[in-house]
Each structure stands twice: as C-alpha cells, then as structure tokens.
Scaffold this motif. Sequence first.
Motif, PDB file in Angstrom:
ATOM      1  N   VAL A   6       0.833  -1.017   0.004  1.00  0.00           N
ATOM      2  CA  VAL A   6      -0.139   0.041   0.096  1.00  0.00           C
ATOM      3  C   VAL A   6       0.726   1.292   0.155  1.00  0.00           C
ATOM      4  N   ASP A   7       0.249   2.412  -0.371  1.00  0.00           N
ATOM      5  CA  ASP A   7       0.903   3.623  -0.289  1.00  0.00           C
ATOM      6  C   ASP A   7       1.014   3.984   1.291  1.00  0.00           C
ATOM      7  N   PRO A   8       1.962   4.192   1.922  1.00  0.00           N
ATOM      8  CA  PRO A   8       1.986   4.633   3.463  1.00  0.00           C
ATOM      9  C   PRO A   8       1.225   5.677   3.661  1.00  0.00           C
ATOM     10  N   ARG A   9       1.068   6.751   2.515  1.00  0.00           N
ATOM     11  CA  ARG A   9       0.067   7.915   3.044  1.00  0.00           C
ATOM     12  C   ARG A   9      -1.322   7.809   3.105  1.00  0.00           C
ATOM     13  N   SER A  10      -1.399   6.520   2.667  1.00  0.00           N
ATOM     14  CA  SER A  10      -3.043   6.100   2.547  1.00  0.00           C
ATOM     15  C   SER A  10      -3.549   5.654   3.839  1.00  0.00           C
ATOM     16  N   LEU A  11      -2.593   5.254   4.915  1.00  0.00           N
ATOM     17  CA  LEU A  11      -2.796   4.479   6.169  1.00  0.00           C
ATOM     18  C   LEU A  11      -3.174   5.566   6.962  1.00  0.00           C
ATOM     19  N   GLY A  68      10.125   9.168   1.224  1.00  0.00           N
ATOM     20  CA  GLY A  68       9.607   9.039  -0.127  1.00  0.00           C
ATOM     21  C   GLY A  68       9.278   7.820  -0.708  1.00  0.00           C
ATOM     22  N   LEU A  69       9.142   6.537   0.158  1.00  0.00           N
ATOM     23  CA  LEU A  69       8.770   5.479  -0.375  1.00  0.00           C
ATOM     24  C   LEU A  69       7.251   5.433  -0.989  1.00  0.00           C
ATOM     25  N   PRO A  70       7.083   4.902  -2.109  1.00  0.00           N
ATOM     26  CA  PRO A  70       5.866   5.003  -2.661  1.00  0.00           C
ATOM     27  C   PRO A  70       4.863   4.150  -2.327  1.00  0.00           C
ATOM     28  N   VAL A  71       5.522   2.856  -1.942  1.00  0.00           N
ATOM     29  CA  VAL A  71       4.532   1.599  -1.343  1.00  0.00           C
ATOM     30  C   VAL A  71       5.482   1.153  -0.055  1.00  0.00           C
ATOM     31  N   ILE A  72       4.504   0.341   0.658  1.00  0.00           N
ATOM     32  CA  ILE A  72       5.386  -0.523   1.504  1.00  0.00           C
ATOM     33  C   ILE A  72       4.362  -1.804   1.830  1.00  0.00           C
ATOM     34  N   ALA A  73       5.059  -2.726   2.573  1.00  0.00           N
ATOM     35  CA  ALA A  73       4.232  -3.933   2.826  1.00  0.00           C
ATOM     36  C   ALA A  73       3.613  -3.831   3.998  1.00  0.00           C
ATOM     37  N   VAL A  74       2.315  -4.093   4.258  1.00  0.00           N
ATOM     38  CA  VAL A  74       1.796  -4.190   5.627  1.00  0.00           C
ATOM     39  C   VAL A  74       1.122  -5.511   5.859  1.00  0.00           C
ATOM     40  N   LEU A  75       0.806  -5.938   7.163  1.00  0.00           N
ATOM     41  CA  LEU A  75       0.246  -7.029   7.429  1.00  0.00           C
ATOM     42  C   LEU A  75      -1.230  -6.769   7.812  1.00  0.00           C
ATOM     43  N   VAL A  76      -2.378  -7.089   7.307  1.00  0.00           N
ATOM     44  CA  VAL A  76      -3.648  -6.605   7.500  1.00  0.00           C
ATOM     45  C   VAL A  76      -4.298  -8.008   8.577  1.00  0.00           C
ATOM     46  N   VAL A  77      -4.731  -7.577   9.776  1.00  0.00           N
ATOM     47  CA  VAL A  77      -5.211  -8.692  10.593  1.00  0.00           C
ATOM     48  C   VAL A  77      -6.897  -8.045  10.661  1.00  0.00           C
ATOM     49  N   GLU A  78      -7.506  -9.269  11.069  1.00  0.00           N
ATOM     50  CA  GLU A  78      -8.754  -8.937  11.587  1.00  0.00           C
ATOM     51  C   GLU A  78      -8.792  -8.044  12.707  1.00  0.00           C
ATOM     52  N   ALA A  79      -9.978  -7.268  12.829  1.00  0.00           N
ATOM     53  CA  ALA A  79     -10.341  -6.116  13.630  1.00  0.00           C
ATOM     54  C   ALA A  79     -10.441  -6.853  14.895  1.00  0.00           C
ATOM     55  N   SER A  80     -11.057  -7.921  15.121  1.00  0.00           N
ATOM     56  CA  SER A  80     -11.448  -8.728  16.374  1.00  0.00           C
ATOM     57  C   SER A  80     -10.453  -9.802  16.883  1.00  0.00           C
ATOM     58  N   THR A  81      -9.273  -9.911  16.323  1.00  0.00           N
ATOM     59  CA  THR A  81      -8.272 -11.003  16.621  1.00  0.00           C
ATOM     60  C   THR A  81      -7.930 -10.755  18.076  1.00  0.00           C
ATOM     61  N   SER A  82      -7.702  -9.643  18.664  1.00  0.00           N
ATOM     62  CA  SER A  82      -7.179  -9.344  19.731  1.00  0.00           C
ATOM     63  C   SER A  82      -7.397  -8.004  20.285  1.00  0.00           C
ATOM     64  N   ASP A  83      -6.810  -7.782  21.458  1.00  0.00           N
ATOM     65  CA  ASP A  83      -7.087  -6.422  21.939  1.00  0.00           C
ATOM     66  C   ASP A  83      -6.113  -5.545  21.434  1.00  0.00           C
TER      67      ASP A  83
END
Length: 95
Positions: A6-11, A68-83
């Motif tokens: 993803v584009d880090p600016r979109s987070l 200025g990185l145009p994209v980075i890797a992110v790990l998407v987790v379930e919103a309810s997996t933990s606190d």
Amino acid sequence: MELRTVDPRSLVFNPNNRRSASSPVADEQMAASIKVVGIIQPPIVKQTADGLEIVYGERRVKGAISTGLPVIAVLVVEASTSDHAMAALVENVVR
C-alpha cells in the motif's frame, strides 16, 4: 492475516495510540535505517470504516513517508482477533 502493498500515505493513524513522543534524532535514525535496509517488519494494520488503520508500526510508516517510499508492505489483521489497544500499549511500553 494478509500481506498487502500500500501507499504509506493512505494509512490511517490510530487516534488512540498512547505512544510517547519520539525524539527528532530517533525519527532521523529510523528514516536512515529505512533508506539503507528498508522496512524489515511490516507494520500491522486493521480494516476500519476510515481505511487501513495502523495497529503497530506508526514510526515505520512515518519513516517510510519521510523517505518518499511510494509503497510499503503491511500485514492486515482481523479487527477482532485481539485487543489491539492493549497490544499497542505493551509494544510502546516495552521499549
């Protein structure tokens, strides 16, 4: 868990992150590290109504944006997996 690019600016930054402020020197060191070796541990995010919100790795995201990185890797987790609030607090206190 899903790995995405993803584009880090979109987070979305977590408004409830209780992180203590980092120093400008530490932020510069983070950015320098990212320039040399990249982001080794992808930030962890969750899907919210506002978009992908950072659970862990706010400084890594800010460092990626500042370099200025145009994209980075992110790990998407379930919103309810933990606190996530408790986990974010623990991650920041352990430093």
